[in-house]
Design a protein around this motif. Sequence first.
Motif, PDB file in Angstrom:
ATOM      1  N   MET A 196      69.373 -48.880  20.797  1.00 46.70           N
ATOM      2  CA  MET A 196      70.242 -49.571  19.845  1.00 46.70           C
ATOM      3  C   MET A 196      71.674 -49.057  19.996  1.00 46.70           C
ATOM      4  O   MET A 196      71.900 -47.844  20.044  1.00 46.70           O
ATOM      5  N   SER A 197      72.626 -49.949  20.107  1.00 51.42           N
ATOM      6  CA  SER A 197      74.024 -49.567  20.249  1.00 51.42           C
ATOM      7  C   SER A 197      74.614 -49.191  18.894  1.00 51.42           C
ATOM      8  O   SER A 197      74.212 -49.706  17.852  1.00 51.42           O
ATOM      9  N   PHE A 198      75.612 -48.295  18.933  1.00 57.11           N
ATOM     10  CA  PHE A 198      76.371 -47.996  17.730  1.00 57.11           C
ATOM     11  C   PHE A 198      77.301 -49.178  17.444  1.00 57.11           C
ATOM     12  O   PHE A 198      77.648 -49.949  18.339  1.00 57.11           O
ATOM     13  N   VAL A 199      77.689 -49.313  16.180  1.00 56.73           N
ATOM     14  CA  VAL A 199      78.542 -50.428  15.775  1.00 56.73           C
ATOM     15  C   VAL A 199      79.789 -49.899  15.077  1.00 56.73           C
ATOM     16  O   VAL A 199      79.825 -48.758  14.609  1.00 56.73           O
ATOM     17  N   LEU A 200      80.797 -50.742  15.005  1.00 55.86           N
ATOM     18  CA  LEU A 200      82.037 -50.376  14.331  1.00 55.86           C
ATOM     19  C   LEU A 200      81.870 -50.610  12.829  1.00 55.86           C
ATOM     20  O   LEU A 200      81.673 -51.752  12.402  1.00 55.86           O
ATOM     21  N   PRO A 201      81.917 -49.555  12.024  1.00 58.34           N
ATOM     22  CA  PRO A 201      81.766 -49.760  10.573  1.00 58.34           C
ATOM     23  C   PRO A 201      82.921 -50.597  10.031  1.00 58.34           C
ATOM     24  O   PRO A 201      84.074 -50.397  10.437  1.00 58.34           O
ATOM     25  N   PRO A 202      82.664 -51.522   9.142  1.00 61.59           N
ATOM     26  CA  PRO A 202      83.764 -52.307   8.574  1.00 61.59           C
ATOM     27  C   PRO A 202      84.687 -51.428   7.739  1.00 61.59           C
ATOM     28  O   PRO A 202      84.240 -50.467   7.098  1.00 61.59           O
ATOM     29  N   LEU A 203      85.965 -51.730   7.781  1.00 62.90           N
ATOM     30  CA  LEU A 203      86.898 -51.006   6.919  1.00 62.90           C
ATOM     31  C   LEU A 203      86.557 -51.304   5.458  1.00 62.90           C
ATOM     32  O   LEU A 203      86.272 -52.458   5.113  1.00 62.90           O
ATOM     33  N   PRO A 204      86.611 -50.297   4.590  1.00 64.20           N
ATOM     34  CA  PRO A 204      86.283 -50.530   3.177  1.00 64.20           C
ATOM     35  C   PRO A 204      87.453 -51.065   2.362  1.00 64.20           C
ATOM     36  O   PRO A 204      87.457 -50.973   1.137  1.00 64.20           O
ATOM     37  N   TYR A 205      88.435 -51.635   3.022  1.00 58.19           N
ATOM     38  CA  TYR A 205      89.628 -52.176   2.366  1.00 58.19           C
ATOM     39  C   TYR A 205      90.300 -53.118   3.361  1.00 58.19           C
ATOM     40  O   TYR A 205      90.003 -53.111   4.568  1.00 58.19           O
ATOM     41  N   ALA A 206      91.213 -53.938   2.874  1.00 54.69           N
ATOM     42  CA  ALA A 206      91.972 -54.832   3.753  1.00 54.69           C
ATOM     43  C   ALA A 206      92.944 -54.022   4.607  1.00 54.69           C
ATOM     44  O   ALA A 206      93.333 -52.899   4.242  1.00 54.69           O
ATOM     45  N   MET A 207      93.344 -54.600   5.732  1.00 55.69           N
ATOM     46  CA  MET A 207      94.216 -53.851   6.647  1.00 55.69           C
ATOM     47  C   MET A 207      95.586 -53.557   6.060  1.00 55.69           C
ATOM     48  O   MET A 207      96.252 -52.609   6.492  1.00 55.69           O
ATOM     49  N   ASP A 208      96.007 -54.324   5.069  1.00 57.82           N
ATOM     50  CA  ASP A 208      97.307 -54.057   4.442  1.00 57.82           C
ATOM     51  C   ASP A 208      97.179 -53.275   3.138  1.00 57.82           C
ATOM     52  O   ASP A 208      98.181 -53.059   2.445  1.00 57.82           O
ATOM     53  N   ALA A 209      95.973 -52.822   2.832  1.00 59.03           N
ATOM     54  CA  ALA A 209      95.725 -52.186   1.528  1.00 59.03           C
ATOM     55  C   ALA A 209      96.319 -50.793   1.415  1.00 59.03           C
ATOM     56  O   ALA A 209      96.427 -50.266   0.302  1.00 59.03           O
ATOM     57  N   LEU A 210      96.685 -50.177   2.534  1.00 63.96           N
ATOM     58  CA  LEU A 210      97.212 -48.813   2.510  1.00 63.96           C
ATOM     59  C   LEU A 210      98.738 -48.787   2.484  1.00 63.96           C
ATOM     60  O   LEU A 210      99.348 -47.722   2.501  1.00 63.96           O
ATOM     61  N   GLU A 211      99.345 -49.978   2.452  1.00 67.44           N
ATOM     62  CA  GLU A 211     100.808 -50.066   2.336  1.00 67.44           C
ATOM     63  C   GLU A 211     101.259 -49.438   1.023  1.00 67.44           C
ATOM     64  O   GLU A 211     100.524 -49.486   0.032  1.00 67.44           O
ATOM     65  N   PRO A 212     102.454 -48.844   0.955  1.00 66.20           N
ATOM     66  CA  PRO A 212     103.445 -48.718   2.010  1.00 66.20           C
ATOM     67  C   PRO A 212     103.296 -47.461   2.858  1.00 66.20           C
ATOM     68  O   PRO A 212     104.141 -47.190   3.705  1.00 66.20           O
ATOM     69  N   TYR A 213     102.231 -46.691   2.636  1.00 63.68           N
ATOM     70  CA  TYR A 213     102.122 -45.384   3.277  1.00 63.68           C
ATOM     71  C   TYR A 213     101.557 -45.464   4.691  1.00 63.68           C
ATOM     72  O   TYR A 213     101.847 -44.624   5.541  1.00 63.68           O
ATOM     73  N   MET A 214     100.739 -46.484   4.950  1.00 63.75           N
ATOM     74  CA  MET A 214     100.257 -46.770   6.295  1.00 63.75           C
ATOM     75  C   MET A 214     100.327 -48.280   6.468  1.00 63.75           C
ATOM     76  O   MET A 214      99.719 -49.026   5.697  1.00 63.75           O
ATOM     77  N   ASP A 215     101.087 -48.710   7.450  1.00 61.65           N
ATOM     78  CA  ASP A 215     101.357 -50.138   7.591  1.00 61.65           C
ATOM     79  C   ASP A 215     100.171 -50.878   8.192  1.00 61.65           C
ATOM     80  O   ASP A 215      99.372 -50.321   8.944  1.00 61.65           O
ATOM     81  N   ALA A 216     100.093 -52.160   7.878  1.00 58.64           N
ATOM     82  CA  ALA A 216      98.966 -52.986   8.303  1.00 58.64           C
ATOM     83  C   ALA A 216      98.863 -53.092   9.816  1.00 58.64           C
ATOM     84  O   ALA A 216      97.758 -53.121  10.371  1.00 58.64           O
ATOM     85  N   ARG A 217      99.988 -53.155  10.517  1.00 59.12           N
ATOM     86  CA  ARG A 217      99.949 -53.287  11.970  1.00 59.12           C
ATOM     87  C   ARG A 217      99.361 -52.037  12.615  1.00 59.12           C
ATOM     88  O   ARG A 217      98.565 -52.131  13.555  1.00 59.12           O
ATOM     89  N   THR A 218      99.709 -50.868  12.091  1.00 60.19           N
ATOM     90  CA  THR A 218      99.125 -49.628  12.601  1.00 60.19           C
ATOM     91  C   THR A 218      97.621 -49.609  12.374  1.00 60.19           C
ATOM     92  O   THR A 218      96.847 -49.253  13.269  1.00 60.19           O
ATOM     93  N   VAL A 219      97.189 -49.990  11.173  1.00 61.30           N
ATOM     94  CA  VAL A 219      95.757 -50.019  10.874  1.00 61.30           C
ATOM     95  C   VAL A 219      95.049 -50.973  11.828  1.00 61.30           C
ATOM     96  O   VAL A 219      93.999 -50.642  12.394  1.00 61.30           O
ATOM     97  N   GLU A 220      95.627 -52.149  12.035  1.00 59.52           N
ATOM     98  CA  GLU A 220      95.004 -53.142  12.912  1.00 59.52           C
ATOM     99  C   GLU A 220      94.835 -52.620  14.335  1.00 59.52           C
ATOM    100  O   GLU A 220      93.746 -52.705  14.922  1.00 59.52           O
ATOM    101  N   ILE A 221      95.905 -52.075  14.902  1.00 59.49           N
ATOM    102  CA  ILE A 221      95.839 -51.581  16.285  1.00 59.49           C
ATOM    103  C   ILE A 221      94.919 -50.369  16.383  1.00 59.49           C
ATOM    104  O   ILE A 221      94.100 -50.260  17.306  1.00 59.49           O
ATOM    105  N   HIS A 222      95.049 -49.463  15.445  1.00 62.51           N
ATOM    106  CA  HIS A 222      94.260 -48.239  15.444  1.00 62.51           C
ATOM    107  C   HIS A 222      92.761 -48.551  15.370  1.00 62.51           C
ATOM    108  O   HIS A 222      91.955 -47.996  16.118  1.00 62.51           O
ATOM    109  N   TYR A 223      92.417 -49.466  14.475  1.00 60.32           N
ATOM    110  CA  TYR A 223      91.013 -49.794  14.228  1.00 60.32           C
ATOM    111  C   TYR A 223      90.434 -50.714  15.297  1.00 60.32           C
ATOM    112  O   TYR A 223      89.360 -50.445  15.850  1.00 60.32           O
ATOM    113  N   THR A 224      91.130 -51.805  15.601  1.00 56.77           N
ATOM    114  CA  THR A 224      90.551 -52.810  16.504  1.00 56.77           C
ATOM    115  C   THR A 224      90.733 -52.480  17.975  1.00 56.77           C
ATOM    116  O   THR A 224      90.021 -53.047  18.820  1.00 56.77           O
TER     117      THR A 224
END
Length: 201
Positions: free
Chosen positions: A1-29
Motif C-alpha cells: 500500500m502506498s503512502f498518501v498525502l494527508p489533506p491540509l486541515p485548513y484552506a491554503m489561504d487560511a494562514l494569511e497574513p503570516y504564511m501566504d497562500a502561494r507559499t502553502v500551495e507550492i510547499h504542499y503540492t
Amino acid sequence: MSFVLPPLPYAMDALEPYMDARTVEIHYTKHHQTYLNNLNAALAKHPELESSSIEDLLRFPDTIPEDIRTAVINNGGGYLNHNIFWGNLRPPGGPEPKGSLAKAILSEFGSLTSFKEQFEKAGLGRFGSGYAWLSMKSDGKLIIHTSANQDSPLWEGLHILMVVDVWEHAYYLKYQNRRAEYLSNWWNIVNWEEVERRYAS
C-alpha cells in the motif's frame, strides 16, 4: 500500500497574513508531494515493506533494504516532517498552550516567552536547510533541537511534539532572507492543541 498525502486541515489561504497562500500551495503540492512520490517509488521495489509505518521505517533505518535506504530516509523524512509541520499549524487566533504541556514548558524553560526565544534562536542557528523541533526524550524531558535537511528525530528515539520548517521554500516568497521575521510570526499560526495532543500521546 502506498503512502498518501494527508489533506491540509485548513484552506491554503487560511494562514494569511503570516504564511501566504502561494507559499502553502507550492510547499504542499510540489515539495511535500515530491517527497511522497519518491518515497512510494522507492518502497515499490520492496513489497515486503508495505505494512510498515513511516515512523517505524525512520525509527529503525538499519532495517530498510540497502538499495533503497538512502531514498527512504531522505524522502520518508521529508514526507513525515511535512505531515507534522502542516498539522502543527492552524488559522490565526488559536489558544496558547495549557494544561500539562504548559506546565512542562514552564518547568523546562522558565516561561513560554523564554521557550519561544530559545526555539527561535535554534531555528535561526540552523545553518542551511532543516528544521527546529520541540521533542520529548524517553524520560519525559522536553528539548529544543534542530536537524539538517530531512533528518528525523525518530532516529534518536525522540517523541516529536512540534516542528518549524526552516528550508527557504517554507518562507522565501513572503520573507525572502528574513528568517527571523518568519519565525517570530510563525507563533501566530501554531496549533497548540495538536502539540498538546502529541504530548499527551
